[in-house]
Design an enzyme around this catalytic site. Sequence first.
Site, short mmCIF file in Angstrom:
data_model
loop_
_atom_site.label_atom_id
_atom_site.label_comp_id
_atom_site.label_asym_id
_atom_site.label_seq_id
_atom_site.Cartn_x
_atom_site.Cartn_y
_atom_site.Cartn_z
CG HIS A 1 -7.38 5.64 2.52
ND1 HIS A 1 -6.22 5.38 1.82
CD2 HIS A 1 -8.41 5.36 1.67
CE1 HIS A 1 -6.53 4.97 0.61
NE2 HIS A 1 -7.84 4.94 0.48
CG HIS B 1 -2.04 -0.40 -1.48
ND1 HIS B 1 -2.67 -0.81 -2.61
CD2 HIS B 1 -3.03 -0.03 -0.61
CE1 HIS B 1 -3.98 -0.70 -2.46
NE2 HIS B 1 -4.22 -0.24 -1.25
#
Length: 434
Positions: free
Chosen positions: A327, A262
């Site tokens: 997450h 990311h």
Amino acid sequence: MNRYILSQLNTQQRRQLCARTAALDSDTLSTVREICSNVKLRGDAALAEYTARFDGVTASPLRLPQQACREALAALQPSLRRALVVAAENIKRFHAAQLRTEQPVATAPGVVCWREARPIDTVGLYVPAGTAPLPSTVLMLGIPALLAGCRRVVLCSPPRSNGNVDPLVLAAAASIGIVEVYAVGGAQAIAALAYGTETMPKVDKIFGPGNKYVTAAKHIVSADPDGAAVDMFAGPSELLIVADDSADALLVAADLISQAEHDVDSRVALVTTSRSLADDVAGELDVLSQQLSRNTIAERALGAGFTLLVDTLDEAVDFTNEYAPEHLVINTRLSEALVPRIQSAGSVFLGPFSPVTAGDYASGTNHTLPTSATARRTSGLSVESFQKFITFQSLTERGLRQLSPTLFALAQAEGLEGHWKAVEVRTGPIQESP
């Protein structure tokens, strides 16, 4: 990835391992405060200046015609269009289940109370451009907003060099029925949504991720009485994996890579009871990272990540709750057995066939999640994020009379004569309970 052994860490070292990126720096806040003030005062003119300065785009329409969205959707490859449909259906199915009707509660004879949801009237969705288009973010923000019944849903995204918004973003918007799209990005977009301009409407609440300038703008406008509420202050992507010796090292490494790519600031971590798994994962990471087009980004993020060796899964869960990841992947023999003990996480993925990628795109859950350990006290995006709740109560004369001694005693204790008088004019003189 750096490696640590939990039993060898003192309290301060453990806290440092859980620490996140520092707060916004004063230079960023100062710059963004000026942008917000200028947009608030000068509206569209300020937006045009900042779009020219930061995006290199001049003389582009601020609001895009609906035809642009429809054309972008029509031009999609069939496979991608089907993917949008499947993802949208799953997201809608999961979020539609969050719509509920609450039953009235009789708190006492003749006293009935209940709560009803109302949509936030006007909401702004911000979809950043960054290094890749984010049609999935359009779905994750737009679907719950539409399900909640928001009267006006406004989408902003930075313009490309041709003055248009990325076609994938436009196509995603068209696919779920969002028709009001503006080609404006950055802090100036947040300010425009919060304060309104000649062209853009002022919204009640702003949703969506962004860089540090967008985050700073959300801080500023949410603290301004003339501004707007915001969903959350998103930081870099985070992933923590809890794994034991039953886990496949390749799968663990692939999950770490998927979030490390990311951004260089992404936070990835592995907490494991198995030293051999940790060794194998390190080897797989070396191989996988070389296969990525974004390997430079991933390798920097992995270099700042860590592996933590623990003696038991109980210790792993305790650390997880302290870390409060955005997450959380649980890849152990009995993953679901750990579920009742998970107290702080944005979204949890159980077992070897539940990669974070599923939640990022199409399993149905929302990928707008709390970062920077805020999962200790807040939740990810849901339909309720786009709603407000109003409480109602209805009392009969009998119900008010029975409750009046309690009301009188509390109003008298607080010295608020008008409060108990409002009861007394309805019931007659109130007799204090013995």
